[in-house]
Scaffold this active site. Structure first.
Site, PDB file in Angstrom:
ATOM      1  CB  CYS A   1      -1.795   6.058   4.276  1.00  0.00           C
ATOM      2  SG  CYS A   1      -1.968   4.412   3.538  1.00  0.00           S
TER       3      CYS A   1
ATOM      4  CB  CYS B   1       1.536   2.852   1.402  1.00  0.00           C
ATOM      5  SG  CYS B   1       0.787   4.430   0.964  1.00  0.00           S
TER       6      CYS B   1
ATOM      7  CE  LYS C   1      -6.385   4.878  -1.701  1.00  0.00           C
ATOM      8  NZ  LYS C   1      -5.374   5.291  -0.744  1.00  0.00           N
TER       9      LYS C   1
ATOM     10  NE  ARG D   1       0.033   3.385  -5.761  1.00  0.00           N
ATOM     11  CZ  ARG D   1      -0.753   2.398  -6.129  1.00  0.00           C
ATOM     12  NH1 ARG D   1      -0.330   1.530  -7.026  1.00  0.00           N
ATOM     13  NH2 ARG D   1      -1.955   2.264  -5.608  1.00  0.00           N
TER      14      ARG D   1
ATOM     15  NE  ARG E   1      -1.337   1.609  -2.564  1.00  0.00           N
ATOM     16  CZ  ARG E   1      -0.065   1.557  -2.176  1.00  0.00           C
ATOM     17  NH1 ARG E   1       0.383   0.506  -1.524  1.00  0.00           N
ATOM     18  NH2 ARG E   1       0.760   2.544  -2.446  1.00  0.00           N
TER      19      ARG E   1
ATOM     20  CE  LYS F   1      -7.007   7.800  -3.195  1.00  0.00           C
ATOM     21  NZ  LYS F   1      -5.780   8.241  -2.634  1.00  0.00           N
TER      22      LYS F   1
ATOM     23  CB  SER G   1      -1.128  11.804  -8.871  1.00  0.00           C
ATOM     24  OG  SER G   1      -1.418  10.411  -8.824  1.00  0.00           O
TER      25      SER G   1
ATOM     26  CE1 TYR H   1      -1.146  16.289  -5.661  1.00  0.00           C
ATOM     27  CE2 TYR H   1      -2.847  15.198  -6.964  1.00  0.00           C
ATOM     28  CZ  TYR H   1      -1.929  15.174  -5.928  1.00  0.00           C
ATOM     29  OH  TYR H   1      -1.818  14.050  -5.152  1.00  0.00           O
TER      30      TYR H   1
END
Ligand code: PBG
Length: 331
Positions: free
Chosen positions: A124, A126, A203, A213, A225, A256, A282, A321
């Site tokens: 990506c 970004c 997504k 982020r 976005r 996701k 996250s 995670y």
């Protein structure tokens, strides 16, 4: 005769009496081989910079990432998903496809030191763009727009440079139209026909990416976005996105976030099959950590409950995670 024996609820309860019995009859299993750990790489040496909203998660310099990956790998985690935090950003995301970019360097290093660990790279722009959007931005009198087609070339170059460095799987997460086909073409042309694409096909534009982020330094400097990520109201559209990506050559489909999209995971598994991955993002992780830290819920139980829910919905692969923590208990 014991009439209670005919009572169906009791019959079910009979199988719940001990942990061993419960495990024996468990319909859903989670194997350590299905877990993928996301990791954040940044330049430097001996660097571990904790991510505030994600206790237990840090940005690592390449030498430290090797240690972290090794720990997870030793616990049985077969794959990591790599994100890079570049030293410089610009308006064409040069560091995303630089030969010596942070992801490329980290991939080379990990491949050398942990040859059996599968390396998946997030593709990506970004995090590499000054403005923090996933594509090239054009500004005019009407405001700013993300340009789809010119972005495709940069994504393809990024994926090819990851493969060149040694990535085993590339994972485009940008949501531009046509990027899977573009990346496939670029990989084939560069001699990487064998490198699979794991596409973030469905997504959602999600509040649950918030902590990421901060972790990846990819907060959009203006706007959001929602013009290129999907809205949470649309499930049929998500299936359409998935089919389009499969037609373009995606090998693994990713949905996701995970918990807010369990229905999409289930539908994707039923409608398209294909190896299906789900990303417990996250915010999903941060939410459990934060609540547990305040004594509001039991972290371990919440972890297992959510991981099993994602598996039960139909995900074959779970990106989380929590992967090292879960893995240590699964093996
Ligand atoms: C990059 C990207 C994002 C995530 C994965 N790849 C952020 C976003 O789309 O805004 C989120 C992962 C997470 O929250 O853990 N486009």
């Amino acid at each position: 005769m014991n009439l209670r024996a005919e009572f169906p609820a009791l019959r079910l309860r009979r199988l719940r009496q001990s942990p061993a019995l419960r495990r024996l009859v468990a319909e859903t299993r989670l194997s350590v081989e299905q877990l993928v750990l996301p990791l954040f790489a940044r330049a430097g040496r001996k660097l571990r910079r904790p991510v505030g909203a994600m206790p237990g998660v840090s940005q690592f310099s390449p030498d430290e990432i090797v240690k972290e990956a090794e720990r997870a790998h030793r616990a049985g985690v077969p794959a990591v998903l790599l994100f890079g935090i570049p030293e410089t950003k610009d308006n064409k995301a040069s560091q995303a496809y630089a030969r010596n970019g942070i992801v490329q360097q980290t991939v080379r290093r990990l491949k050398k030191e942990l040859p059996d660990l599968l390396l998946i790279t997030d593709v990506c722009l970004c995090g590499y763009m000054e403005h923090g959007h996933c594509g090239i931005v054009q500004r005019d009198s009407k405001g700013a727009r993300v340009l789809n087609d010119p972005t495709l070339q940069l994504l393809a170059a990024t994926a090819a440079s990851h493969a060149e460095a040694g990535a085993d799987i590339v994972a485009p997460s940008d949501m531009m139209d046509g990027r899977v086909a573009g990346i496939r073409k670029a990989l084939d042309a560069a001699g990487f026909a064998r490198v699979p694409i794991m596409s973030y096909a469905a997504k959602m534009a999600s509040a649950f990416y918030g902590p990421f982020r901060e972790a990846a330094g990819s907060t959009p400097q203006f706007g959001d976005r929602q013009s290129y990520q999907m809205q949470a109201t649309n499930a049929d559209e998500a299936m359409k996105e998935i089919r389009l990506d499969m037609d373009e050559g995606a090998d693994i489909i990713l949905v996701k976030p995970a918990l807010p999209c369990l229905d999409l995971i289930r539908r994707a598994k039923q409608e398209v099959g294909s190896p299906l991955a789900a990303y417990q993002v996250s915010g999903e992780y941060a939410m459990i950590k934060a609540a547990a830290a305040r004594g509001m819920l039991d972290e371990q139980r919440a972890m297992w409950e959510t991981l099993y829910a994602i598996r039960r919905a139909g995900a074959d692969i779970v990106l989380s995670y929590f992967a090292p923590c879960a893995a240590e208990q699964l093996t």
